[in-house]
Design a protein around this motif. Structure first.
Motif, PDB file in Angstrom:
ATOM      1  N   ALA A  43       5.863   1.262  -3.219  1.00  0.00           N
ATOM      2  CA  ALA A  43       4.691   0.418  -3.284  1.00  0.00           C
ATOM      3  C   ALA A  43       5.469  -0.899  -4.480  1.00  0.00           C
ATOM      4  O   ALA A  43       6.578  -0.797  -5.125  1.00  0.00           O
ATOM      5  N   VAL A 125       1.036   7.743  -3.592  1.00  0.00           N
ATOM      6  CA  VAL A 125       1.113   6.918  -2.338  1.00  0.00           C
ATOM      7  C   VAL A 125      -0.849   7.015  -2.654  1.00  0.00           C
ATOM      8  O   VAL A 125      -1.783   5.918  -2.774  1.00  0.00           O
ATOM      9  N   LEU A 126      -1.291   7.957  -3.283  1.00  0.00           N
ATOM     10  CA  LEU A 126      -2.986   8.019  -3.505  1.00  0.00           C
ATOM     11  C   LEU A 126      -2.678   6.797  -5.347  1.00  0.00           C
ATOM     12  O   LEU A 126      -3.951   6.112  -4.490  1.00  0.00           O
ATOM     13  N   THR A 128      -1.154   4.593  -5.669  1.00  0.00           N
ATOM     14  CA  THR A 128      -1.004   3.089  -5.106  1.00  0.00           C
ATOM     15  C   THR A 128      -2.577   2.367  -4.419  1.00  0.00           C
ATOM     16  O   THR A 128      -2.646   1.016  -4.397  1.00  0.00           O
ATOM     17  N   ARG A 129      -2.636   2.772  -3.477  1.00  0.00           N
ATOM     18  CA  ARG A 129      -4.193   3.074  -2.733  1.00  0.00           C
ATOM     19  C   ARG A 129      -4.659   3.111  -3.812  1.00  0.00           C
ATOM     20  O   ARG A 129      -5.639   2.110  -3.326  1.00  0.00           O
ATOM     21  N   ARG A 132      -5.063  -0.639  -5.554  1.00  0.00           N
ATOM     22  CA  ARG A 132      -4.860  -1.425  -4.529  1.00  0.00           C
ATOM     23  C   ARG A 132      -6.831  -1.712  -4.141  1.00  0.00           C
ATOM     24  O   ARG A 132      -7.050  -3.160  -4.043  1.00  0.00           O
ATOM     25  N   TYR A 133      -7.029  -0.599  -3.509  1.00  0.00           N
ATOM     26  CA  TYR A 133      -8.374  -0.435  -3.751  1.00  0.00           C
ATOM     27  C   TYR A 133      -9.152  -1.334  -4.883  1.00  0.00           C
ATOM     28  O   TYR A 133     -10.517  -1.496  -4.735  1.00  0.00           O
TER      29      TYR A 133
END
Length: 398
Positions: A43, A125-126, A128-129, A132-133
């Motif tokens: 990321a 991944v979770l 980072t997501r 961003r959300y």
């Protein structure tokens, strides 16, 4: 697109989308884990770590998302979140909770956090997501808040407009009255300019234009009070020479600060006698248009309302003939520049505009907006102050 250009494009996209994250965590092991998770997900981020809330508050500049541990040495649980939210400005906030206190995460979202994450239950991944959300959710919340603020301001402006800019209360067809108002403030909010027209009996028309110093909502609200008070005084039959003194008492009792004052131009028109009484309290004089010429009314001027209660002097004005117009306005119209150095339009410049052949060809209902457009043009841009005008006309009006 070549492989090299694709790689370059991807690198640039990642650079533009790089998140600036502030991790507030006093456990070095947990802080290391967060950094590793973000690196694992490849990321693009800039991670800053603070171990206390006090330290975090000093590092918020430029931060897009704060990842907050709810157990800090100087702030525990929801109290720490509240302190952070008070200074986080536009930064999104995600909280970190343990498995045993996940309920705090739900409460944190209710308090204003964008999301919560349970330690040990997220991968790179979770994580980072989620960050961003959270940033996008914060931006959406801010956009919604600004939209609501605009809607509230517009509703407030509409309410003030009804109070400041009433319909003339008149029945006569001997004269016509054109009204004009334009706000000089952002978002179209009204200032403290006001006007009113009231007919008493069949032969007397009372007219007022006023300006409360300042340009805020408080000044607009005070302008509404003064306008309503003036109409009530006139309708109650208070003698003309006492109306402005009574209005000054209202101003002094309702203003938010002692330095707030108002300027007023009040005119009473005797329709059968074709004459008027003019009272000026620190206000620019009306301009009389008659015989193809515009000239300021040479009226005595008293001091502004709210400084030192003093009777406002009266000046008698005799109209010549039954073709005339009387232009009353606030100083926002004449304070713009003329395009010649620092010279202001002022009253003489306004009369020169009205004497131009182009002005004489403008129909009376269109004359106030035409004047403002010309003043804007000479000023090199829109006038900065509110502009209110009344144009009272008899016969052809000129």
């Amino acid at each position: 697109m070549t492989e090299r250009s694709l790689a370059s494009h991807t690198h640039e996209l990642n650079r533009l989308q790089r998140l600036r994250i502030l991790l507030v965590e006093d456990d070095e092991g947990d802080a290391f884990l967060v950094r590793e998770l973000l690196s694992e997900a490849d990321a693009p981020f800039e991670l800053t770590v603070a171990s206390t809330l006090r330290e975090a508050q000093q590092q918020l500049a430029g931060i897009e998302c704060v990842l907050l541990d709810l157990g800090l040495p100087d702030a525990e649980g929801i109290d720490g979140l509240r302190k952070l939210l008070a200074v986080a400005d536009n930064a999104a906030v995600c909280v970190l909770t343990g498995r045993s206190d996940e309920h705090l995460g739900v409460q944190a979202v209710a308090e204003g956090a964008q999301d919560y994450l349970v330690k040990g239950q997220v991968d790179g991944v979770l994580l980072t997501r989620a960050l961003r959300y959270a940033v996008e959710r914060k931006r959406a919340d801010e956009a919604g808040r600004r939209l609501r603020e605009v809607e509230l301001r517009q509703a407030e402006s509409a309410r003030l407009e009804r109070g400041l800019l009433p319909k003339p209360l008149m029945q006569t067809d001997q004269v016509t009255v054109e009204t004009f108002y334009r706000s000089g403030r952002a978002l179209g909010l009204l200032g403290g300019d006001f006007f009113d027209v009231v007919q008493i009996g069949e032969d007397r028309l009372h007219v007022i234009v006023g300006d409360v110093c300042g340009h805020g909502v408080d000044e607009a609200a005070l302008g509404v009070e003064l306008r309503v008070a003036w109409r009530a005084l006139v309708l109650a039959g208070v003698p003309e020479e006492q109306v402005l003194s009574a209005l000054e008492q209202v101003l002094m009792s309702e203003r938010r600060a002692r330095e707030v004052f108002a300027t007023v131009a009040a005119v009473t028109i005797d329709l059968p006698g074709n004459r008027a009484t003019v009272r000026l309290a620190g206000h620019p004089p009306p301009v009389l248009l008659a015989g193809g010429h515009a000239a300021p009314v040479r009226a005595r001027t008293g001091i502004v309302l709210g400084v030192r209660p003093t009777p406002t002097p009266a000046t008698e004005l005799e109209f010549t003939g039954h073709d005339w117009s009387l232009l009353m306005y606030t100083d926002g119209l004449i304070e713009g520049h003329t395009g010649v150095g620092e010279e202001r339009l002022d009253v003489d410049g306004l009369c020169k505009l009205l004497d131009e052949p182009a002005a004489r060809r403008v129909p009376l209902p269109d004359l106030p907006p035409w004047l403002v457009a010309r003043a804007d043009q000479d000023n090199g841009g829109p006038l900065t102050d509110d502009v209110a005008m009344l144009l009272i006309s008899r016969g052809s009006g000129r």
